[in-house]
Design a protein around this motif. Structure first.
Motif, PDB file in Angstrom:
ATOM      1  N   THR A   1       0.895  -1.154   0.113  1.00 55.60           N
ATOM      2  CA  THR A   1      -0.034  -0.008  -0.052  1.00 55.60           C
ATOM      3  C   THR A   1       0.705   1.276  -0.067  1.00 55.60           C
ATOM      4  OG1 THR A   1      -1.577  -1.128   1.307  1.00 55.60           O
ATOM      5  CG2 THR A   1      -1.803   1.122   1.331  1.00 55.60           C
ATOM      6  N   GLY A   2       2.021   1.308   0.933  1.00 52.76           N
ATOM      7  CA  GLY A   2       2.744   2.463   0.913  1.00 52.76           C
ATOM      8  C   GLY A   2       3.448   2.880  -0.265  1.00 52.76           C
ATOM      9  N   PHE A   3       4.036   1.962  -1.090  1.00 49.13           N
ATOM     10  CA  PHE A   3       4.649   1.739  -2.413  1.00 49.13           C
ATOM     11  C   PHE A   3       3.652   2.363  -3.387  1.00 49.13           C
ATOM     12  CE2 PHE A   3       6.542   0.563  -6.237  1.00 49.13           C
ATOM     13  CZ  PHE A   3       7.735   0.987  -6.014  1.00 49.13           C
ATOM     14  N   ARG A   4       2.550   1.782  -3.547  1.00 51.92           N
ATOM     15  CA  ARG A   4       1.471   2.465  -4.528  1.00 51.92           C
ATOM     16  C   ARG A   4       1.093   3.679  -4.099  1.00 51.92           C
ATOM     17  NH1 ARG A   4      -0.641  -3.003  -3.656  1.00 51.92           N
ATOM     18  NH2 ARG A   4      -2.411  -1.999  -2.230  1.00 51.92           N
ATOM     19  N   ALA A   5       1.023   3.963  -3.117  1.00 52.06           N
ATOM     20  CA  ALA A   5       0.444   5.396  -2.682  1.00 52.06           C
ATOM     21  C   ALA A   5       1.637   6.458  -3.027  1.00 52.06           C
ATOM     22  CB  ALA A   5       0.023   5.284  -1.200  1.00 52.06           C
ATOM     23  N   SER A   6       2.780   6.150  -2.734  1.00 49.01           N
ATOM     24  CA  SER A   6       3.915   7.037  -3.061  1.00 49.01           C
ATOM     25  C   SER A   6       3.984   7.126  -4.684  1.00 49.01           C
ATOM     26  CB  SER A   6       5.307   6.416  -2.660  1.00 49.01           C
ATOM     27  OG  SER A   6       5.133   6.292  -1.311  1.00 49.01           O
TER      28      SER A   6
ATOM     29  N   LEU B   1       8.565   7.852 -15.495  1.00 43.51           N
ATOM     30  CA  LEU B   1       9.653   6.779 -15.850  1.00 43.51           C
ATOM     31  C   LEU B   1      11.033   7.094 -15.263  1.00 43.51           C
ATOM     32  CD1 LEU B   1      10.502   4.895 -17.939  1.00 43.51           C
ATOM     33  CD2 LEU B   1      11.441   6.860 -19.496  1.00 43.51           C
ATOM     34  N   TRP B   2      11.160   8.176 -14.705  1.00 41.95           N
ATOM     35  CA  TRP B   2      12.533   8.709 -13.947  1.00 41.95           C
ATOM     36  C   TRP B   2      12.370   7.771 -12.582  1.00 41.95           C
ATOM     37  CZ3 TRP B   2      12.692  10.738  -9.037  1.00 41.95           C
ATOM     38  CH2 TRP B   2      11.576  11.146  -8.423  1.00 41.95           C
ATOM     39  N   TRP B   3      11.227   7.600 -12.085  1.00 38.57           N
ATOM     40  CA  TRP B   3      11.069   7.193 -10.615  1.00 38.57           C
ATOM     41  C   TRP B   3      11.295   5.796 -10.842  1.00 38.57           C
ATOM     42  CZ3 TRP B   3       7.368   4.443  -7.514  1.00 38.57           C
ATOM     43  CH2 TRP B   3       7.463   4.651  -6.000  1.00 38.57           C
ATOM     44  N   TRP B   4      10.881   4.948 -12.004  1.00 30.70           N
ATOM     45  CA  TRP B   4      11.059   3.688 -12.025  1.00 30.70           C
ATOM     46  C   TRP B   4      12.517   3.161 -12.554  1.00 30.70           C
ATOM     47  CZ3 TRP B   4       7.653   0.703  -9.945  1.00 30.70           C
ATOM     48  CH2 TRP B   4       6.129   1.177 -10.220  1.00 30.70           C
ATOM     49  N   LEU B   5      13.174   4.206 -13.167  1.00 31.55           N
ATOM     50  CA  LEU B   5      14.474   3.918 -13.554  1.00 31.55           C
ATOM     51  C   LEU B   5      15.552   4.223 -12.420  1.00 31.55           C
ATOM     52  CD1 LEU B   5      14.652   5.576 -17.093  1.00 31.55           C
ATOM     53  CD2 LEU B   5      14.941   3.383 -16.557  1.00 31.55           C
TER      54      LEU B   5
END
Length: 504
Positions: free
Chosen positions: A258-263, A287-291
């Motif tokens: 939940t916390g990761f998805r919310a962020s 994209l930057w967040w996933w990279l």
């Protein structure tokens, strides 16, 4: 990537063609650009937000202090106290914070120049200031950006406090001061920040000294003393304050997904996503967040490979691995223990991770030059600059949208406060209801809540107070429940808002 002090020191001084040394101003230029961005986007016409009014009211001699809940720390209130005591001007407060945050950015990242070199440090500072939430947070009375800069300084001073390093006493003093500042700003987060530092004291010989451990623990104790004292005087002890903090946060526990998805969903706003049931941002804007994890993994792999090549130099890998470890520790409570998010929560994480990302970029340029010569090096620099420009363009657009949203919200607070004054709700007065706090501060009134995370009064308290001083209940027209005590009060629409004011 995993350079030591001895290898980087020669690049810290740049010379002109005639051999005369001159100062590298790249980090200073980033700090100035940060100040200009704040002035252009985040200062003009932006009134005070909800949390800002809480922090300001604690030190504002003109207004009653709002309820100060258990999770909060008073460091940011102490920081703005001199300005608030001199003037009620929000513009003066914003401009002061712009100057202070830009200076703090310069000071925090400059600690890293002997460790990484001036170019990498300037790039790391640019990566942090290029985020919309960094620019928006600079002039706000909020602790998260200041905690981020304290974390950057603490990690840098720790690395410079090696057993045999020159200037070790200065580094130990800087380490203690940075951790004290972090603890004043957000005491629990400072503990998370200190855990990797203490682990390094235990595991790495270069920092395994009583002086380094004492600097870490002493800084925590000095900065956390006020928080601990308040825990006993107001909440019944440290354990009780932590328990109340957990309740206020909605029950801190194992919210692994939940916390990761919310962020992720709150990455580009809103500034508080609770409950966070919105759709996530588009791929181009996230994209930057996933990279970022991929880049950090690559930086750590390079650092460890350098460690195997030079096993006698543990400081080199630590320059990369320590900020990553501190960032992971600071991210843990927000990604794993909370079920809601705000973009500002992860600012300390982004600040620390900007350092190894900048180092990775420098390594890519150097590797390209080694493998393909000057032309390959130029092509790599051009590609990286194009990627950075595209990223900054996305962030500027998000900054524009979120600044406008914040401005609209705070303008409604001011309109409501002005209308309450026209209705006769003037100090001394009381405002209650779901949106009471920021509007009460604008109106010069006390605020009270009978339910929710900021519950501070009972219904009987409200009714008694209403017989003595002007009292208003702010009622959201979309809310289905009107308290029984106010059902005979007179309703007044507040133009330009979605609220009604109920007055006895």
């Amino acid at each position: 990537m995993a350079t030591t002090d001895r290898r980087v020191e020669p690049v810290s001084a740049i010379t002109d063609r005639d051999g005369t040394p001159h100062r590298d101003v790249r980090l200073a230029a980033v700090a100035v650009a940060f100040a200009v961005l704040q002035l252009c986007y985040s200062v003009a016409h932006m009134d005070l937000g909800w949390d800002e009014s809480v922090y300001l009211s604690q030190v504002d001699p003109r207004n009653p202090a709002a309820f100060f809940s258990a999770p909060r720390s008073r460091g940011i209130s102490f920081l703005v106290a001199p300005v608030v005591s001199l003037t009620p001007s929000v513009t003066a407060l914003r401009v002061t914070l712009v100057l202070l945050s830009s200076l703090a950015l310069f000071a925090a990242f400059r600690v890293w120049e002997p460790l990484l070199g001036k170019g990498r440090v300037a790039l790391a500072a640019l990566l942090l200031t290029g985020l919309w939430i960094t620019v928006l947070s600079g002039p706000e009375v909020m602790p998260n950006l200041w905690l981020a800069l304290a974390a950057v300084a603490a990690a840098g001073w720790f690395l410079r406090a090696r057993r045999d390093a020159p200037g070790r006493r200065r580094a130990l003093a800087g380490l203690a001061a940075a951790l004290a500042a972090a603890a004043l700003l957000r005491a629990p987060d400072a503990v998370w920040l200190a855990l990797p530092l203490l682990a390094a004291c235990a595991c790495l010989r270069s920092w395994r000294t009583p002086a380094t451990t004492a600097a870490v623990l002493g800084g925590l104790a000095a900065g956390g003393a006020q928080w601990a004292a308040e825990a006993y005087t107001r909440f019944g002890g440290i354990g009780r304050r932590l328990a109340l903090s957990s309740d206020t946060e909605g029950g801190m526990g194992a919210h692994l997904g939940t916390g990761f998805r919310a962020s992720y969903r709150a990455l580009n706003g809103p500034q508080l996503c609770r409950p966070c049931r919105i759709a996530g941002p588009s791929v181009t804007h996230s994209l930057w967040w996933w990279l970022l994890p991929v880049l950090i993994a690559a930086a750590c792999a390079l650092a460890l490979r350098a460690r195997r090549r030079a096993p006698g130099e543990p400081e080199g890998p630590a320059v990369t691995l320590l900020p990553v470890a501190c960032a992971m520790a600071l991210a843990a409570p927000y990604l794993l223990l909370l079920d809601y998010a705000a973009p500002r929560f992860l600012l300390p994480v982004y600040a620390l991770l900007a350092l190894p990302v900048a180092g990775l970029a420098a390594h890519a340029v150097r590797a390209a030059g080694t493998a393909g010569g000057r032309r390959a090096r130029l092509a790599t620099v051009t590609a990286l600059c194009a990627v950075l420009a595209a990223h900054l363009a996305v962030q500027v657009e998000e900054l524009r949208v979120n600044t406008a949203d914040a401005r609209d919200t705070t303008v409604r607070y001011r309109r409501a406060a002005n209308e309450l004054g026209r209705l006769g709700v003037i100090a001394p007065c009381l405002v209650t209801g779901p949106r009471a706090q920021p509007i009460a501060y604008e109106a010069g009134c006390a605020s009270a809540q009978t339910m929710g995370n900021n519950r501070s009064h009972t219904t009987a308290d409200i009714v008694r107070t209403a017989t003595r001083i002007p009292t208003a209940l702010l009622y959201d027209t979309r809310h289905p429940y009107l308290p029984p005590y106010a059902r005979r009060w007179h309703s007044h629409p507040l133009p330009g808002t979605d609220w009604l004011a109920y007055l006895p």
